[in-house]
Design a protein around this motif. Sequence first.
Motif, PDB file in Angstrom:
ATOM      1  N   VAL A 156     -84.316 -18.725 -37.294  1.00  0.00           N
ATOM      2  CA  VAL A 156     -84.932 -19.099 -38.567  1.00  0.00           C
ATOM      3  C   VAL A 156     -84.248 -18.373 -39.723  1.00  0.00           C
ATOM      4  O   VAL A 156     -83.949 -18.971 -40.766  1.00  0.00           O
ATOM      5  N   LEU A 157     -83.978 -17.075 -39.559  1.00  0.00           N
ATOM      6  CA  LEU A 157     -83.313 -16.322 -40.617  1.00  0.00           C
ATOM      7  C   LEU A 157     -81.904 -16.857 -40.869  1.00  0.00           C
ATOM      8  O   LEU A 157     -81.450 -16.894 -42.026  1.00  0.00           O
ATOM      9  N   GLU A 158     -81.215 -17.251 -39.814  1.00  0.00           N
ATOM     10  CA  GLU A 158     -79.880 -17.826 -40.001  1.00  0.00           C
ATOM     11  C   GLU A 158     -79.965 -19.125 -40.800  1.00  0.00           C
ATOM     12  O   GLU A 158     -79.157 -19.362 -41.706  1.00  0.00           O
ATOM     13  N   ARG A 159     -80.964 -19.944 -40.486  1.00  0.00           N
ATOM     14  CA  ARG A 159     -81.123 -21.212 -41.210  1.00  0.00           C
ATOM     15  C   ARG A 159     -81.489 -20.962 -42.673  1.00  0.00           C
ATOM     16  O   ARG A 159     -80.926 -21.586 -43.585  1.00  0.00           O
ATOM     17  N   ILE A 160     -82.406 -20.024 -42.901  1.00  0.00           N
ATOM     18  CA  ILE A 160     -82.798 -19.722 -44.280  1.00  0.00           C
ATOM     19  C   ILE A 160     -81.614 -19.154 -45.055  1.00  0.00           C
ATOM     20  O   ILE A 160     -81.407 -19.472 -46.239  1.00  0.00           O
TER      21      ILE A 160
END
Length: 335
Positions: A156-160
């Motif tokens: 999720v952090l990579e996507r954000i």
Amino acid sequence: MLRIYLREAERLVLRDNSEIDIIENNATEAAAPVLWYDLVSPTPEESRHVEQALQLSIPTRDEMEEIELSARLYQEDGAEFMTLTALTNLDNGEPTKTPITFILKGATLVTVRYAEPKPFVAFVHRALRVNAQAYGCGEEVMIGVIESIVDRMADVLERIGNEIDGISREVFRSKASPSTKKTQDLQSLIEHLGQKGDFLSGVRESLVSISRLVAYHAALETPQRKPSKEVRQRVKMVQRDASSLGDHAAFLSGKVNFLLDATLGLINLEQNQIIKIFTVASVVFLPPTLVASVYGMNFESMPELRWDIGYPWAMMLMVASAALPFLYFKRRGWL
């Protein structure tokens, strides 16, 4: 719903009748050691069944949602009660916080939750494979579930982070566009940045709760519970991962705040540019207004009133008095 996972040949196996009516006779249930009781929005009968099987008290949903440390991490009835905050609906941009309680008693794990986060589904899918990792106790299952949650947070952090990079390129794009359209785009970007900021706040809260849970569990090593070297290493790895992801989430939050400030600054610049145009326009039309005012006066002696070219002369003078300031401002780059 109650799902019961058994241990067969060091593997995790879902009991066939775990998602149907609860069998009250424990003797018929214990064909193999129960490794994991998974309570999903449990009914009172399902909670009572697990309480009787393990001789402990299952916390209610209100108790799970309390934020006090003593209500989330404690020991009771010879069991460890640990609650973390997880996030659901991470793919639709509207994450929802939900508490998940892990209860360890002996070699058995109990999870209590009121949502179906994807990490649980992914973990169960991996654990039930034929060549899956061996699970000898509930502690290993708990660490596996938490690892799955941390992996989900990393994705999720990579996507954000990628989405924030896209917003950054949009904010600082160099191509020219109309002021009104560009201001509207920047206002839309502020809304997106606000959503990303809320998203990151939820992720950071979840990671903090995971770090606290793992640290609490690691500090409770007793002679009665001696985890293997592999389990201790996995616990330390989860701690490091949660800490590093928390730092990365803090970095992204700082980037969001920077982009918010930059976007607001650009909007102010656009608005100042519009005000400057109005100011310049008023200055440009001030000399023609002065000329028109002079020739609109009634004097007894005004030779220009008798000129045949008086009217064209006045018009030319007004155009010239407007064009000269315009050309001057244009040359200075004020327009």
